[in-house]
Design an enzyme around this catalytic site. Structure first.
Site, PDB file in Angstrom:
ATOM      1  N   LYS A  29       1.391  -1.358  -0.209  1.00  0.00           N
ATOM      2  CA  LYS A  29      -0.040  -1.170   0.028  1.00  0.00           C
ATOM      3  C   LYS A  29      -0.477   0.119  -0.670  1.00  0.00           C
ATOM      4  O   LYS A  29      -0.778   1.128  -0.022  1.00  0.00           O
ATOM      5  CB  LYS A  29      -0.324  -1.107   1.522  1.00  0.00           C
ATOM      6  CG  LYS A  29      -0.414  -2.498   2.168  1.00  0.00           C
ATOM      7  CD  LYS A  29      -0.711  -2.434   3.651  1.00  0.00           C
ATOM      8  CE  LYS A  29      -2.184  -2.295   3.958  1.00  0.00           C
ATOM      9  NZ  LYS A  29      -2.918  -3.575   3.945  1.00  0.00           N
ATOM     10  N   VAL A  30      -0.467   0.072  -1.994  1.00  0.00           N
ATOM     11  CA  VAL A  30      -0.880   1.230  -2.790  1.00  0.00           C
ATOM     12  C   VAL A  30      -2.399   1.168  -2.970  1.00  0.00           C
ATOM     13  O   VAL A  30      -2.948   0.117  -3.310  1.00  0.00           O
ATOM     14  CB  VAL A  30      -0.164   1.235  -4.159  1.00  0.00           C
ATOM     15  CG1 VAL A  30      -0.703   2.325  -5.063  1.00  0.00           C
ATOM     16  CG2 VAL A  30       1.333   1.407  -3.956  1.00  0.00           C
TER      17      VAL A  30
END
Ligand code: PPE
Length: 307
Positions: free
Chosen positions: A159-160
């Site tokens: 979850k960048v």
């Protein structure tokens, strides 16, 4: 907005929103170099209960590991205590919790080994993500003209923050066109996930969902797979095409923010009965029982915050 009155944990200190300002010159802001989580806390008879906190924090650490940041200063237990403290200090019984690691200091330029991480955790009350009516009657989806990230363009397990530009582009067009959410296809044209949810369909009482390879490994998705098994449904993880969605008996989406939401229409085609189908309703009801402390897995999945 209540968010602005809340306190957040930032590198070990509890700060007000006013105090938790970040400088303009920080690499995270310029290049999207941050990793986040989304977690929900629900009211339960034993107190505020954080849903699958350890799994979310483990995914947070995994995202940071995938991203390749090698100087993350906090371990899971420290983050868990900090999360509890954030819920407690803000006096929240039900809230959305947002941990964020961002590359805050060090040089500009593109080498993350020259940057230092900061970690913050905020919490705020966040109502239904796709609308109260959507939960009962179903939402309308548009298949996006944007493609979900190719795993070698950016890894979908992490979850960048920068990854979410892809989701934001897709979601914004769908909203402007009057839809509630958007379905994204993978680089080969198969159904991947929505801009912020995983997706399921039902046909002849069998539940199907795309395999993990090109999607975020959703924690709500994993929970629904377990719950569906408990309820006796056959569940199959396999590739799905957009026309398989069109002719499904039911489609529903799930995520931390969205929870479990039936789909009534995709690309102007009615799905099934055009409302909440029986499988979505059964899973939704078991899910809400579980998160509020009344399900088979509540004990195992809820982390109670001592007030
Ligand atoms: N896919 C994507 C792309 C995604 O962002 C989420 C969560 C999921 C699937 C579902 O994962 P899980 O929450 O573990 O079940 N989306 C988060 C972001 C929402 C936002 O707008 O910000 C969330 O639901 O917290």
């Amino acid at each position: 907005m209540e968010l602005e009155n809340g306190k957040m944990w930032l590198d070990g200190k509890m700060l007000s929103n006013e105090e938790a300002k970040v400088p303009f010159l920080n690499p995270a802001l310029h290049y999207g170099l941050a990793v986040f989580e989304g977690i929900r806390c629900y009211d339960s008879p034993k107190g505020p209960a954080v849903f699958r906190l350890k799994e979310h924090l483990q995914r947070f650490l995994d995202s940071i590991h995938i991203f390749g940041v090698m100087n993350m200063p906090y371990d899971l237990e420290t983050l868990r205590t900090a999360t509890h403290e954030t819920v407690r200090v803000n006096n929240l019984r039900e809230c959305y919790i947002r941990p964020l690691m961002y590359l805050a200091r060090g040089s500009m330029g593109l080498n993350i080994d020259l940057m230092e991480p900061s970690v913050g955790i905020a919490a705020w009350p966040w109502g239904t993500y796709l609308g109260e009516e959507g939960l009962r009657k179903g939402v309308r989806l548009l298949v996006s003209s944007f493609t979900r990230l190719h795993p070698n363009v950016f890894m979908t397990k992490a979850k960048v923050s920068g990854n979410y530009v892809n989701s934001v582009l897709a979601k914004t067009i769908a909203s402007r066109a009057g839809f509630d959410e958007t379905v994204m296809l993978d680089p080969e044209g198969y159904v991947a996930e929505c801009s912020g949810e995983n997706i399921f369909m039902v046909r002849d009482n069998v539940i199907y969902t795309p395999p993990k390879a090109s999607i975020l490994e959703g924690i709500t998705r994993a929970s629904l797979l377990t719950i569906a098994g408990d309820l006796g449904y056959e569940v199959v993880e396999e590739r799905i095409s957009r026309d398989q969605l069109y002719i499904a008996d039911e489609v529903f989406v799930c995520g931390t923010a969205a929870e479990v939401v039936p789909v009534r229409e995709i690309d102007f085609r009615q799905i099934g009965i055009g409302g909440r189908g029986p499988v979505a309703e059964a899973l939704q009801s078991a899910f809400f029982d579980t998160v509020h402390g009344k399900g088979k897995h509540s004990e195992e999945w809820l982390d109670i915050v001592d007030l």
